[in-house]
Every structure is written in structure tokens, then in C-alpha cells.
Design a protein around this motif. Structure first.
Motif, PDB file in Angstrom:
ATOM      1  N   UNK A 102       0.862  -1.186   0.000  1.00  0.00           N
ATOM      2  CA  UNK A 102       0.000   0.000   0.000  1.00  0.00           C
ATOM      3  C   UNK A 102       0.892   1.228   0.000  1.00  0.00           C
ATOM      4  N   UNK A 103       0.596   2.163  -0.897  1.00  0.00           N
ATOM      5  CA  UNK A 103       1.387   3.383  -1.010  1.00  0.00           C
ATOM      6  C   UNK A 103       0.541   4.591  -0.618  1.00  0.00           C
ATOM      7  N   UNK A 104       1.162   5.519   0.097  1.00  0.00           N
ATOM      8  CA  UNK A 104       0.560   6.821   0.370  1.00  0.00           C
ATOM      9  C   UNK A 104       1.442   7.869  -0.288  1.00  0.00           C
ATOM     10  N   UNK A 105       0.880   8.588  -1.252  1.00  0.00           N
ATOM     11  CA  UNK A 105       1.626   9.614  -1.972  1.00  0.00           C
ATOM     12  C   UNK A 105       1.214  10.976  -1.416  1.00  0.00           C
ATOM     13  N   UNK A 106       2.187  11.712  -0.856  1.00  0.00           N
ATOM     14  CA  UNK A 106       1.936  13.019  -0.241  1.00  0.00           C
ATOM     15  C   UNK A 106       2.266  14.119  -1.250  1.00  0.00           C
ATOM     16  N   UNK A 135       5.121   7.035   0.932  1.00  0.00           N
ATOM     17  CA  UNK A 135       5.278   6.156   2.094  1.00  0.00           C
ATOM     18  C   UNK A 135       4.741   4.779   1.723  1.00  0.00           C
ATOM     19  N   UNK A 136       5.523   3.728   1.995  1.00  0.00           N
ATOM     20  CA  UNK A 136       5.157   2.363   1.617  1.00  0.00           C
ATOM     21  C   UNK A 136       4.843   1.534   2.855  1.00  0.00           C
ATOM     22  N   UNK A 137       3.760   0.721   2.782  1.00  0.00           N
ATOM     23  CA  UNK A 137       3.367  -0.174   3.867  1.00  0.00           C
ATOM     24  C   UNK A 137       3.256  -1.589   3.311  1.00  0.00           C
ATOM     25  N   UNK A 138       3.566  -2.591   4.160  1.00  0.00           N
ATOM     26  CA  UNK A 138       3.452  -3.981   3.722  1.00  0.00           C
ATOM     27  C   UNK A 138       2.024  -4.478   3.922  1.00  0.00           C
ATOM     28  N   UNK A 198       0.747  -6.314   6.152  1.00  0.00           N
ATOM     29  CA  UNK A 198       0.274  -6.258   7.532  1.00  0.00           C
ATOM     30  C   UNK A 198       0.029  -4.837   8.006  1.00  0.00           C
ATOM     31  N   UNK A 199       0.343  -3.853   7.156  1.00  0.00           N
ATOM     32  CA  UNK A 199       0.141  -2.461   7.529  1.00  0.00           C
ATOM     33  C   UNK A 199       1.332  -1.817   8.189  1.00  0.00           C
ATOM     34  N   UNK A 200       2.458  -2.550   8.283  1.00  0.00           N
ATOM     35  CA  UNK A 200       3.657  -1.985   8.904  1.00  0.00           C
ATOM     36  C   UNK A 200       4.395  -1.110   7.896  1.00  0.00           C
ATOM     37  N   UNK A 201       4.968   0.029   8.330  1.00  0.00           N
ATOM     38  CA  UNK A 201       5.710   0.891   7.398  1.00  0.00           C
ATOM     39  C   UNK A 201       6.939   0.184   6.849  1.00  0.00           C
ATOM     40  N   UNK A 240       3.331   7.826  14.767  1.00  0.00           N
ATOM     41  CA  UNK A 240       3.062   6.780  13.798  1.00  0.00           C
ATOM     42  C   UNK A 240       2.407   5.535  14.350  1.00  0.00           C
ATOM     43  N   UNK A 241       2.225   5.433  15.668  1.00  0.00           N
ATOM     44  CA  UNK A 241       1.635   4.242  16.286  1.00  0.00           C
ATOM     45  C   UNK A 241       0.292   4.596  16.915  1.00  0.00           C
ATOM     46  N   UNK A 242      -0.656   3.654  16.821  1.00  0.00           N
ATOM     47  CA  UNK A 242      -1.942   3.864  17.497  1.00  0.00           C
ATOM     48  C   UNK A 242      -1.686   3.912  18.998  1.00  0.00           C
ATOM     49  N   UNK A 243      -2.181   4.955  19.631  1.00  0.00           N
ATOM     50  CA  UNK A 243      -1.892   5.144  21.052  1.00  0.00           C
ATOM     51  C   UNK A 243      -3.069   5.885  21.688  1.00  0.00           C
ATOM     52  N   UNK A 244      -4.072   5.115  22.098  1.00  0.00           N
ATOM     53  CA  UNK A 244      -5.269   5.714  22.671  1.00  0.00           C
ATOM     54  C   UNK A 244      -6.513   5.032  22.130  1.00  0.00           C
TER      55      UNK A 244
END
Length: 353
Positions: free
Chosen positions: A116-120, A130-133, A135-138, A192-196
């Protein structure tokens, strides 16, 4: 006489090589000092010599050379020419054009099922990817992601996602929307991490899932809901692992009032009743209440706790509660029956609860 001399000297034009003397009486004279003593000065003026006392002088100004004004110079040829030249036309400076507001966006691209790619982009120009595998990990970043709030849109132009980037990481609240505009996901991120809290909603606004994360791991309750918004499962996690939920702590029972061993003798008076308190047959204090149970007076050292008052027939009629020898509460009962009224006290005034 001295004043006449001052006046005469003031009428005389100034001359060269003379000091100026400012006298304490306001007079001013010019002259050349030709002799001095400890107490006086001999000043030679144009019309003769004058002796003045030092104590009469406020200020002595030494002779100053007269400054002659410089002769005006004729203008030079270039200056003369410039004076006859027509005035140059002055143009007002134009304001700098306003910069367009910075627009930060991103787009999600799925080149394969495992990536999965995020193009800013900044104002429509790509600045980072930004590239993710799977599993959603960067998996990596190319370029530099500027700090700021980024938005993503559906093909229809409707808002899809809003998030904030700081130091190249998602930070703060992230919100994702359905094409209808209803909130789909609301989550909090830190570096970058879910926290809450992490909440997932149906298009009708009802909850589908609620969870709590710490450093991208489930910590706490994860709740799943059915289509009607009712809980269908609850699971407790510690660091992404199912764990035994903490046992609910039962609330402590309220402390019971300690029943005192003090006995009471009651005496009816014209202004109410007086209650004498005894411990082991010894007098320890008293309280005088009017007919509305307001405190007229109280004295003595009475132990903390509840003191019950019984009628001659042995039926409970009143109950006093003392704290630090001060009457805090009074309960009045029906003759041998249930509680009739309860009073607290403020500044000796009975307040019915």
C-alpha cells in the motif's frame, strides 16, 4: 549703587576678551578680570573697574569666540542643471503578490495485494511516498513529508481522511469518513503508532468496534457490536494478548456510626429541652435546644458517636450524633416508631434534611 552699575553695564554693547558673569539677582555683565582675592573679583569693564563679591556670582562664563556663519556657496554646475531638470516621475511600489495557501494532500494507491502506497503532495506536486506492507507496517519513505494537516478525497471530491503529520509520522487524531460524510474511523496516533482510543462506526453512526491501544498494541477492552449497536463480544488485552480482565473492586461499606455508652437525662424548659450527658454516671456535658431544635447552648467534652434518648416508657425518641464534642446531627423518631425527621446544624441553626 551696585544695581545701578549693573544696569549701566547691561546697556553697553559687548566687547572682545571679556568673561560673562551671571549674578544671583539676575543681572548679567561682561568684563575682564584684572585681580582676584578670596572673597572678591576686580573686573575691568569698558567704563571702568568694578569690584564684585564672589558670593554674588551665580555663574561665570569664559569668553567664547564668536562663530561666524559660513558664506553661502553658489551651486555647482551639476546642481544648477539638476534644479532646472524636470522632476522625475515617481511610481508607487506595487504590493507583492499574495502566496496561495499551502494545500497538503495525500492519495492511497494499492499497486498489489501486498503493498500500500501513500503519496503526499504539496499544492498538487508529489513530495514523498510512504510504503506499507500487507500487515500495515511501514516499509519505507521516499522524499520528505512536511509537518502539517493532510487531507484525502474520494473521486467525487468528498472528504475521505484527515490526519496530521509530525516528523514524518502520523500524530494526533485521525478521522476517516464515508462518502456520505459520516465518520467511519476515529483514532489517536503518537509518532506513527496507534496510542489511545480507536473507534469504528457504521454508516448510520452506530458503533461497530471500540478498542484501546498503547504503542500500536491492544491494551484494555476490545468491544464489538452488532448492527443494532448492542455489544456482541468483549475481550480484554494486554500488549496484544488476550488476558484476564482486572477484578472489579467492591466499594467499601460506609463507616457505621459508633454507638456511644453515654446516657442522657432530659429536662423540659420554657424554651425547649435541656439534655445532660453522663458517662458511667458522671456528668460530661449538656445541650440546650429550643422547640425548633436550634442550639441555644452546648458545653462539655462528649465522645464521638451516636447517643440515643429514650422516653420514660423506654421507647426511642431522639438520637444525637457528636463529632469532636460538637452536635452534628439530630434524629427525631415517632414515639417508638420510624424516623420522623433528621436535622443537621449550621451556626447552631437546625436545618431539616
Amino acid at each position: 549703587m551696585k544695581s545701578l552699575i549693573y544696569a549701566a553695564l547691561l546697556l553697553v554693547p559687548g566687547f572682545c576678551h571679556a568673561d560673562t558673569f551671571i549674578m544671583k539677582d539676575g543681572a548679567k555683565l561682561d568684563g575682564e578680570v584684572t585681580g582676584e582675592t578670596d572673597d572678591a573679583l576686580l573686573v575691568k569693564t569698558k567704563y571702568g573697574s568694578l569690584t564684585i563679591n564672589r558670593s554674588d556670582v551665580q555663574e561665570r562664563q569664559p569668553e567664547a569666540a564668536a562663530v561666524q556663519p559660513a558664506a553661502a556657496q553658489p551651486p555647482t554646475a551639476p546642481e544648477a542643471a539638476a534644479s532646472t531638470a524636470p522632476a522625475a516621475q515617481v511610481h508607487a511600489a506595487l504590493p507583492a503578490p499574495e502566496q496561495p495557501p499551502l494545500k497538503l494532500t495525500f492519495t492511497t494507491i494499492l499497486p498489489s495485494t501486498s503493498t500500500r502506497l501513500l503519496v503526499y503532495s504539496e499544492n498538487g506536486v508529489a513530495i514523498a511516498t510512504e510504503t506499507f506492507d500487507a500487515a500495515g507496517a511501514p516499509a519505507g519513505i521516499e522524499g520528505a513529508i512536511k509537518d502539517g494537516t493532510y487531507t484525502e478525497y474520494y473521486d467525487t471530491g468528498a472528504l475521505k481522511t484527515v490526519k496530521t503529520m509530525a516528523n514524518g509520522k502520523t500524530s494526533g487524531t485521525l478521522k476517516a469518513y464515508y462518502p456520505s460524510g459520516k465518520v467511519q474511523i476515529e483514532a489517536y496516533y503518537l509518532a506513527g503508532a496507534k496510542d489511545g482510543p480507536f473507534n469504528y462506526y457504521a454508516d448510520d453512526g452506530k458503533p461497530l468496534m471500540e478498542a484501546t491501544y498503547k504503542n500500536d498494541r491492544l491494551n484494555g477492552w476490545k468491544k464489538e457490536f452488532d448492527a443494532g449497536g448492542l455489544i456482541k463480544s468483549e475481550t480484554y488485552y494486554i500488549d496484544d494478548h488476550v488476558a484476564e480482565p482486572p477484578k472489579a473492586q467492591t466499594a467499601p461499606e460506609p463507616a457505621k456510626e459508633q454507638e456511644s455508652l453515654v446516657t442522657v437525662k432530659t429536662m423540659s424548659l420554657a424554651r425547649g429541652e435541656r439534655f445532660a450527658f453522663q458517662l458511667n454516671g458522671k456528668y460530661i456535658g449538656k445541650a440546650h435546644l429550643d422547640k425548633d431544635f436550634n442550639i441555644i447552648s452546648q458545653e462539655g467534652k462528649i465522645p464521638d458517636g451516636a447517643i440515643k434518648v429514650y422516653s420514660k416508657e423506654g421507647k426511642l425518641s431522639k438520637e444525637f450524633v457528636f463529632e469532636k464534642s460538637v452536635l452534628k446531627l439530630l434524629r427525631v423518631y415517632e414515639e417508638g416508631g420510624p424516623l420522623k425527621a433528621e436535622y443537621s446544624f449550621k451556626e447552631d441553626k437546625a436545618i431539616k434534611k
